[in-house]
Design a protein around this motif. Structure first.
Motif, short mmCIF file in Angstrom:
data_model
loop_
_atom_site.label_atom_id
_atom_site.label_comp_id
_atom_site.label_asym_id
_atom_site.label_seq_id
_atom_site.Cartn_x
_atom_site.Cartn_y
_atom_site.Cartn_z
N GLY A 1 0.82 -1.21 0.00
CA GLY A 1 0.00 0.00 0.00
C GLY A 1 0.85 1.25 0.00
N THR A 2 0.16 2.37 -0.01
CA THR A 2 0.85 3.66 -0.02
C THR A 2 1.01 4.20 1.41
N PHE A 3 0.02 3.93 2.25
CA PHE A 3 0.08 4.28 3.68
C PHE A 3 0.46 5.74 3.91
N ARG B 1 -5.18 -7.63 0.90
CA ARG B 1 -5.74 -6.28 0.71
C ARG B 1 -6.98 -6.14 1.58
N GLY B 2 -7.26 -4.91 1.99
CA GLY B 2 -8.47 -4.63 2.75
C GLY B 2 -9.57 -4.21 1.78
N LEU B 3 -10.79 -4.54 2.12
CA LEU B 3 -11.91 -4.20 1.23
C LEU B 3 -12.96 -3.40 1.99
N ARG C 1 -15.95 -0.36 12.17
CA ARG C 1 -15.52 0.87 12.84
C ARG C 1 -14.67 1.76 11.93
N TYR C 2 -14.04 1.13 10.92
CA TYR C 2 -13.09 1.88 10.10
C TYR C 2 -13.44 1.87 8.61
N ALA C 3 -14.63 1.39 8.30
CA ALA C 3 -14.98 1.21 6.88
C ALA C 3 -14.99 2.53 6.11
#
Ligand code: ADP
Length: 164
Positions: free
Chosen positions: A10-12, A90-92, A124-126
């Motif tokens: 990721g770029t973060f 990866r997160g979705l 909580r973080y979507a």
């Protein structure tokens, strides 16, 4: 048994509570997890350089024993091959990510026969994204609940510095 080596690329810019949640959960399904910070040649100007991102991610993850923070500047699949990675992580998030992630996952599988495991964003973080954070801080608002407390101050300061 072969080791399950994951790579979360990721770029973060900056790391968020959403990223950290994915890291913690991914560490539970991998024997070894690389967090790979991409040196994005040609992408928009970054708030933090890769060394700064690496330092922040190290501070945030040093208590998780099977996590290693690395940087890379080649294609994700080339880096993955070099590190003998078993799969990408990866997160979705709902709505925002599917189309782009689907395209990337298919392209990576086509180029290197590598699979991508998707972890659903925590509710909580979507809604949390690095670009939303930059926008909120740009107008002077604090970032509690968006980025980890340990880096809240530096992220807030950096966005304000870039505003000038
Ligand atoms: P990139 O520029 O490669 O998309 P990002 O740093 O923006 O890099 O995101 C890296 C990964 O983290 C992506 O898979 C993205 O979907 C995921 N991600 C970002 N924010 C969240 C979040 N709030 N919850 C879950 N996953 C997230």
């Amino acid at each position: 048994m072969t080791k399950r080596i994951g790579l979360f690329p990721g770029t973060f810019d900056p790391p968020t509570l959403g990223h950290l949640d994915i890291v913690k959960r991914a560490a539970g399904v991998c024997d070894h997890l690389y967090i790979g910070i991409a040196q994005n040649l040609g992408k928009r100007e970054q708030l933090f350089n890769v060394e700064e991102k690496q330092a922040m991610l190290l501070e945030l993850t040093h208590t998780i024993p099977n996590v290693e923070v690395v940087t890379f500047s080649e294609l994700v699949v080339e880096f993955a091959k070099r590190k003998e990675v078993s799969f990408l992580i990866r997160g979705l998030r709902p709505f925002a990510d599917f189309e782009h992630e689907f395209q990337m996952a298919l392209a990576n599988r086509m180029m290197a026969e590598i699979e991508t495991l998707f972890l659903m964003a925590d509710e909580r973080y979507a809604h949390v994204s690095s670009s939303l954070i930059r926008e909120i801080a740009h107008f002077g608002h604090r970032l509690k609940g968006f980025v980890p407390d340990a880096i809240e101050d530096i992220v807030h300061q950096r966005v304000l510095m870039h505003r000038q």
